[in-house]
Design an enzyme around this catalytic site. Structure first.
Site, PDB file in Angstrom:
ATOM      1  N   TYR A 187      52.635  12.169  33.723  1.00 35.87           N
ATOM      2  CA  TYR A 187      52.143  10.860  34.175  1.00 35.87           C
ATOM      3  C   TYR A 187      50.676  10.944  34.585  1.00 35.87           C
ATOM      4  O   TYR A 187      50.312  11.679  35.507  1.00 35.87           O
ATOM      5  CB  TYR A 187      52.990  10.344  35.329  1.00 35.87           C
ATOM      6  N   SER A 192      67.037  12.834  30.754  1.00 33.86           N
ATOM      7  CA  SER A 192      66.517  11.495  30.523  1.00 33.86           C
ATOM      8  C   SER A 192      66.588  11.196  29.033  1.00 33.86           C
ATOM      9  O   SER A 192      66.291  12.074  28.205  1.00 33.86           O
ATOM     10  CB  SER A 192      65.064  11.406  31.016  1.00 33.86           C
ATOM     11  N   ASN A 193      67.008   9.985  28.692  1.00 39.82           N
ATOM     12  CA  ASN A 193      67.048   9.542  27.295  1.00 39.82           C
ATOM     13  C   ASN A 193      67.977  10.392  26.425  1.00 39.82           C
ATOM     14  O   ASN A 193      67.673  10.673  25.265  1.00 39.82           O
ATOM     15  CB  ASN A 193      65.632   9.545  26.693  1.00 39.82           C
ATOM     16  N   GLN A 221      68.320   9.186  32.893  1.00 43.58           N
ATOM     17  CA  GLN A 221      67.429   8.026  32.977  1.00 43.58           C
ATOM     18  C   GLN A 221      67.176   7.457  31.584  1.00 43.58           C
ATOM     19  O   GLN A 221      66.750   8.170  30.678  1.00 43.58           O
ATOM     20  CB  GLN A 221      66.093   8.424  33.633  1.00 43.58           C
ATOM     21  N   ARG A 243      54.740  -6.950  44.499  1.00 42.61           N
ATOM     22  CA  ARG A 243      55.802  -6.925  43.485  1.00 42.61           C
ATOM     23  C   ARG A 243      56.923  -5.985  43.915  1.00 42.61           C
ATOM     24  O   ARG A 243      58.100  -6.263  43.675  1.00 42.61           O
ATOM     25  CB  ARG A 243      55.244  -6.484  42.134  1.00 42.61           C
TER      26      ARG A 243
END
Length: 325
Positions: A61, A162-163, A184, A293
């Site tokens: 990230y 994940s995935n 995830q 948000r």
């Protein structure tokens, strides 16, 4: 109230998680600024204000900057580390020069990646490590060796993926001594394959569904926490631009607004509430650094409990743009 898998395992009772991918500005190796640190501090504060104690990262990230910035946040708040759950992921190499983007679940890469994650975060351990995307060249024995050493050393407490589909999870599990506790996946009103996989059994329409047969049921049976990335669908149904969107998206956004008005809540709470209504006890991973948000998601769990079966199906049918059956 039903208990989510991470609660059962005594890891986290946070029904929402904050995804930290936005922290750090551009996807480049350009250094981050103090303004980026302040942005992250405000996002973490907003998350905590609505009861979020779980934070999701990945080593890629913002080219590692997201974790490094989060490390600055932890350093500035002594005692915070022990109050939260930190999850990160490894296994992806982004394109670099002449080298292509690629996946790597080798023992060497997992070990090196975790050391880098811990250094950037400035912490001695991760609560959860996820393997980010399936590696076609995976050797389960190498993953098992890495996980065992990371567990024994205290660097990682729990592991997940994940995935991944059921077969991929089972393939890994045959070699592992540690349970996989999370998976995830992309799930939202805009990415409905997880529901379509259920309703399209024995239908021609099912040939166009790509989620993984039996994946929801397997994760529920084995107490593997299903986490949803992209749960707000980039704001399509909660105030984002609808320019160029198909009619079903526009109509669903209008329906979300109608329900939010009737229930005196936010559109974000309706969108997330729909996802959390599913008996799999899905945990949304919010992908925003905007404090307002984030706070707009506070009512999501309550709305999931208040949402009727008819309202849930109304949103689903509207979002898919096709009547049932």
């Amino acid at each position: 109230m039903k208990i989510m898998p991470l609660q059962k395992r005594g890891i986290s009772d946070s029904r929402l998680a904050l995804g930290c991918m936005p922290f750090g500005g551009e996807w480049s190796h350009a250094p981050f600024t103090q303004a980026h640190v302040v942005e992250a501090e405000r996002a973490v504060e907003a998350a905590q204000s609505i009861g979020i104690t779980m934070f999701d990262h990945a080593d890629i990230y913002r080219m590692g900057k997201a974790e490094e910035i989060f490390g600055r946040v932890l350093k500035g708040q002594p005692g915070l580390r022990e109050q939260i759950v930190i999850q990160s992921k490894c296994g992806i190499f982004l394109p670099d020069g002449t080298l292509p983007g690629r996946f790597d679940f080798s023992y060497a890469h997992i070990m090196e990646s975790v050391d880098g994650i811990l250094k950037r975060l400035g912490t001695e351990y991760l609560d959860i490590l996820l393997l980010h995307r399936p590696d076609p060249l995976v050797e389960p024995e190498e993953v098992a060796k890495a996980f065992s050493e990371l567990k024994t050393s205290g660097k990682v407490r729990h592991f997940g993926v994940s995935n991944m589909n059921v077969s991929q999870i089972r393939f890994l599990e045959r070699s592992l001594t540690e349970p996989l506790i999370a998976n995830q996946l992309e799930m939202s009103l805009a990415h409905l394959h997880f529901v379509d996989q259920t309703v399209h059994v024995n239908q021609q329409a099912g040939t166009n569904v790509h989620f993984g047969e039996g994946l929801l049921e397997y994760c529920q049976t084995e107490d593997i926490q299903l986490q949803a990335w992209g749960p707000l669908a980039q704001g399509r149904f909660s105030g984002g631009s609808l320019k160029g969107e198909p009619e079903r998206v526009v109509k669903t956004a209008e329906l979300v607004q109608k329900l939010a008005s009737e229930k005196e809540t936010t559109r974000e709470a309706i969108v997330l509430g729909w996802l959390m209504k599913h008996p799999a006890r899905i945990q949304p991973v919010l992908g925003s650094a905007n404090p307002e948000r984030i706070k707009a998601c506070q009512d999501a769990e309550r709305q999931s409990e208040l949402m009727t079966r008819e309202e849930w199906y109304e949103l689903y049918v509207s979002a898919r743009g096709q009547a049932l059956p």
